[in-house]
Enzyme design. Structure first.
Site, PDB file in Angstrom:
ATOM      1  N   LYS A 116      16.919  11.082   5.459  1.00 42.89           N
ATOM      2  CA  LYS A 116      17.205   9.800   6.089  1.00 42.89           C
ATOM      3  C   LYS A 116      18.274   9.085   5.271  1.00 42.89           C
ATOM      4  O   LYS A 116      18.079   8.783   4.096  1.00 42.89           O
ATOM      5  CB  LYS A 116      15.950   8.928   6.175  1.00 42.89           C
ATOM      6  CG  LYS A 116      16.232   7.572   6.832  1.00 42.89           C
ATOM      7  CD  LYS A 116      15.115   6.583   6.589  1.00 42.89           C
ATOM      8  CE  LYS A 116      15.566   5.192   7.012  1.00 42.89           C
ATOM      9  NZ  LYS A 116      14.597   4.153   6.606  1.00 42.89           N
ATOM     10  N   GLY A 177      11.501  -5.093   6.713  1.00 41.63           N
ATOM     11  CA  GLY A 177      10.395  -5.838   6.114  1.00 41.63           C
ATOM     12  C   GLY A 177      10.162  -7.220   6.688  1.00 41.63           C
ATOM     13  O   GLY A 177       9.290  -7.946   6.212  1.00 41.63           O
ATOM     14  N   ALA A 203      12.798  -0.303  11.079  1.00 43.19           N
ATOM     15  CA  ALA A 203      12.857  -1.633  10.454  1.00 43.19           C
ATOM     16  C   ALA A 203      12.513  -2.743  11.436  1.00 43.19           C
ATOM     17  O   ALA A 203      12.977  -2.758  12.580  1.00 43.19           O
ATOM     18  CB  ALA A 203      14.221  -1.907   9.831  1.00 43.19           C
ATOM     19  N   ASN A 225       6.948   0.939   7.475  1.00 44.73           N
ATOM     20  CA  ASN A 225       6.276   0.965   6.180  1.00 44.73           C
ATOM     21  C   ASN A 225       5.550  -0.353   5.935  1.00 44.73           C
ATOM     22  O   ASN A 225       4.326  -0.419   5.885  1.00 44.73           O
ATOM     23  CB  ASN A 225       7.285   1.248   5.074  1.00 44.73           C
ATOM     24  CG  ASN A 225       6.653   1.470   3.698  1.00 44.73           C
ATOM     25  OD1 ASN A 225       7.321   1.836   2.762  1.00 44.73           O
ATOM     26  ND2 ASN A 225       5.348   1.265   3.558  1.00 44.73           N
ATOM     27  N   THR A 226       6.322  -1.451   5.845  1.00 42.70           N
ATOM     28  CA  THR A 226       5.734  -2.745   5.494  1.00 42.70           C
ATOM     29  C   THR A 226       4.667  -3.187   6.486  1.00 42.70           C
ATOM     30  O   THR A 226       3.659  -3.782   6.102  1.00 42.70           O
ATOM     31  CB  THR A 226       6.834  -3.814   5.410  1.00 42.70           C
ATOM     32  OG1 THR A 226       7.865  -3.365   4.525  1.00 42.70           O
ATOM     33  CG2 THR A 226       6.276  -5.125   4.877  1.00 42.70           C
TER      34      THR A 226
END
Length: 275
Positions: A116, A177, A203, A225-226
């Site tokens: 990535k 995030g 994102a 992720n976040t």
């Protein structure tokens, strides 16, 4: 306490008959997850398992996967023989740094080529630097890497990345995030309509409904992720995200009903009524 066993939702839907195809690889799960921001490696392992994800991103500049033998190794809890690791260039601000980082990742992972790419342009917003991203992508493709690339939601830039030979386009939904969800579904829709390679939202996802909306738009997958790591209960949120992605994909394949402004349509029969 949420169970630390593998989520049942990981098997939701006819995944095997509708695989995500990236380059030469096939995956049953359309949810991709990161490994940062968790309490510890044990929680990382449990959250990844609960998500049902098969592709797991690893920040080469920030995560130990063998660079430092004295520190805990992520590969001990996310083994490459079980998961497809996706080395990424988080923290890179130039094409040169990104290329160097992924060459290191390939060496550490025994020749692994699926990567990535992200080249950032601003430390506050983490918005991508697209000229440097295009430059790095061209170099990496020539060197035999299979490049999945984080980019702006610009349909022209997305087309240019596809023409360079990238295997997946990963436009941001909103800032990394931020948890703001999909702020520009129209641009995403143009990218999806024109792309001949997978489009994966990367994102900005904050909760399960954001992931479902992305999939209903026609995205091929969602990376996050976040949204999981920063949740009050990361394991439960990982499970919710697995269900959300599966539901969104099923709704997209089913095809939603047409929108009818100012017109109602009764769901019960209008003939044969009792008079």
């Amino acid at each position: 306490m949420y169970s630390d066993t593998l989520s049942l939702s990981a098997g939701l839907g006819p995944a095997c008959s509708d695989p995500l195809i990236i380059g030469r690889r096939e995956f049953n799960s359309r949810l991709l997850v990161g490994t940062g921001k968790y309490r510890d490696l044990d929680q990382t392992r449990m959250a990844v398992e609960a998500s049902g994800a098969q592709i797991v991103t690893v920040a080469i500049r920030r995560t130990n996967i063998g660079q430092d033998p004295s520190q805990p190794n992520l590969l001990e809890v996310i083994p490459p023989e079980r998961f497809t690791l996706l080395p990424n260039t988080a923290g890179c601000y130039t094409a040169e740094d990104a290329v160097r980082t992924l060459r290191l990742g390939r060496e550490l992972l025994g020749g692994h080529t699926l990567v990535k790419l992200e080249v950032l342009g601003d430390p506050q917003t983490l918005f991508p630097n697209m000229p440097e991203t295009l430059k790095a992508a061209a170099t990496l493709v020539k060197e035999g890497f299979e490049v999945m690339v984080y980019c702006s939601d610009d349909p022209v830039q997305a087309r240019m990345l596809e023409e360079l030979g990238c295997v997946a386009i990963m436009p941001l939904a909103s800032l990394i995030g931020s948890g703001m969800g999909i702020l520009n579904p129209w641009n995403l829709g143009i990218i999806i309509d024109r792309a001949r390679i997978p489009v994966i939202v990367d994102a900005g996802v904050g909760t399960a409904s954001d992931a479902t909306i992305a999939m209903e738009l026609g995205c091929d997958g969602v990376l996050m992720n976040t949204a999981i790591a920063a949740a009050g209960d990361p394991l439960r949120m990982a499970d919710a995200m697995a269900m959300a992605v599966a539901a969104g994909r099923e709704a997209f394949l089913a095809g939603r009903m047409p929108r009818k402004s100012y017109t109602a349509s009764p769901s019960s029969p209008t003939t044969g009524l009792i008079s």
